[in-house]
Every structure is written in C-alpha cells, then in structure tokens.
Design a protein around this motif. Structure first.
Motif: not given
Length: 268
Positions: A3-9, A23-31, A72-77
């Motif tokens: 899953k592709v995750v975007l974390i703002t901030g 990321q350690k849990q296997g997600f593709k993370v973008y900050g 897949d996931v947006l985290i509005n942080n």
C-alpha cells in the motif's frame, strides 16, 4: 502489492515516527515537507508540499501517482500549534493556523479524492487533537482549528463512502515531539492583563509536551486503523486522563466542566 501511504508533515515529530514505523511494516511511504532539501536524514522519500500552497499540493500528488500509480492512504498530519490569549493573538497568526490545520488538509483531501475514486478505494486519516474536543484556555485557536477538522471528517466521510473511500480521524493527546519549538507563541506582554497567568500556563503547556508519551503509540494506532476494514469515525490516542476528559465533557453540565478546567489551569 504494498500500500502506498502519503504522510503530510513527515519530516519530524509524529509524522516521521509514523512513516518509519509503517515502512518497517512493509508499506511504501512518502512523506512531505515544505523544504525537503533541508532534511539531511530521512528513512523514506520526502516530496515538497506546503499545505498552504495549492500548486505544491497538486504537484506532490501528481508526482507520487506518476511514480506509484496510486495513493492508498493519506495521513493528513501536517499542522502547527499556537498559544496565547485570544485577545492578543494577531489575526494573521490565527489565519495561518487555520490555513495550515484546516484549509490545507481539506485541499490535500480534494487533490487525492479523484485518484482514490478512480481506483475505487482509499483511506484518509486526519490527525486532529484531543484539544479539539474542548475549548482550552490559551490554546483556544488550536482547539478550534482541530475541532473544525474533526467535523470536516464527519461530513466528508459520508460524502465519499459510496465510492468505497473511508475517512477517519485520530486525535492524539500530548506526545514528546518538537511541536512546542515550532508552534507560535503570542509574546508575554509586560502590560498585559493576562501576563501572570499566561506566562505560567505557557511553561505548563510546554512541560506537558516534553513529558508526553512515545509517538510510537500513534504509529501503532494508525497501522491498526489502516488494517481495519470499517474504521470508526473517531479514534483517541493518549494518556487515560486526557481521553477521560472528553467523556467528562459529554456527561457533565457545561459550567461544571468549565470549573474543572479552570481549576486545572489555575484560573480564577
């Protein structure tokens, strides 16, 4: 497929901790960061994004979609703190706070929704605050901005459910991060009627952050939300008394709850 995750901030504080953990849990993370070139070390890619600038939001989302084909996931942080007597906080600082904590997250949501609708799935997690459930003295603007995002979550969640897109929020209490150093503090004015109380409260507010919990709790809570098929509307993560204070507000008369807060903050 990850899953592709975007974390703002995502360059510091809770966002960075969540990104490293996912990321350690296997997600593709973008900050995201307003100035990723100034971040010397980061465990996951950072895209340039200022939530107050719609052009930068669109470019960041477009670039991630070009690389990954989906979000897949947006985290509005992304968010900023603000303290001070409401009477003494400059209007431009109030506007900046709402732009960062409310209008910005709305614009990021608007930018990802067409892509999530196209892929017929998606999850949006808005990071709010336990402070958003109550008007706190000397943190009223922050409480209001986070409370506004809570209500936005409730509304937009219903609007996008038919497209198989889930929206939820997670409200943290005090966690040990660098937010105190980055928030706007209205200066303690020599001739201010609030001088003595505000000066004392400012020290207490910063102390609560410094003594806060480990942000890894937020990371674990967010992973659990991602893995939940039907996320709830509201999640709260923090010390028991901080979460319990929300329950008390629901069951106590308004003036009784106000007295509890005033005693807690030593206001008379």
């Amino acid at each position: 497929m990850a899953k592709v995750v975007l974390i703002t901030g995502g360059s510091s504080g809770i966002g960075k901790t969540v990104g490293i953990y996912l990321q350690k849990q296997g997600f593709k993370v973008y900050g995201s960061s307003r100035n990723p070139e100034n971040v010397t070390e980061n465990a996951f890619p950072l895209v340039a994004l200022d939530v107050r600038n719609n052009e930068s939001i669109q470019k960041a989302i477009t670039d991630i979609i070009a690389n990954e084909g989906k979000i897949d996931v947006l985290i509005n942080n992304a968010g900023v703190g603000i303290t001070g007597p409401i009477e003494e906080i400059p209007l431009e600082e109030i506007q900046n706070n709402f732009h960062t904590n409310v209008f910005g997250p709305i614009e990021v949501i608007k930018a990802v929704l067409p892509h999530m609708r196209k892929q017929k799935s998606g999850l949006i997690i808005n990071v709010t605050s336990i402070a958003g459930y109550m008007g706190l003295p000397y943190r009223g603007i922050y409480s209001a901005s986070k409370g506004a995002l809570e209500l936005i979550t409730e509304a937009i969640r219903m609007e996008v459910k038919p497209f198989n897109i889930n929206v939820t929020n997670v409200a943290p209490g005090d966690f040990a991060t660098d937010i105190a150093a980055r928030r706007f503090h209205a200066p303690v004015l020599e001739n201010s009627p609030y001088k003595e109380v505000y000066s004392s409260q400012l020290a207490t507010i910063n102390e609560h952050v410094n003594d806060g919990g480990d942000p890894i709790e937020m990371a674990k809570a967010i992973q659990a939300i991602i893995q939940t098929k039907e996320p709830k509307i509201h999640y709260k993560v923090g010390a028991f008394m901080q979460k319990f204070s929300i329950f008390l507000k629901m069951i106590l008369p308004d003036t009784t709850y106000e007295k509890i807060l005033m005693n807690h903050y030593k206001l008379k």
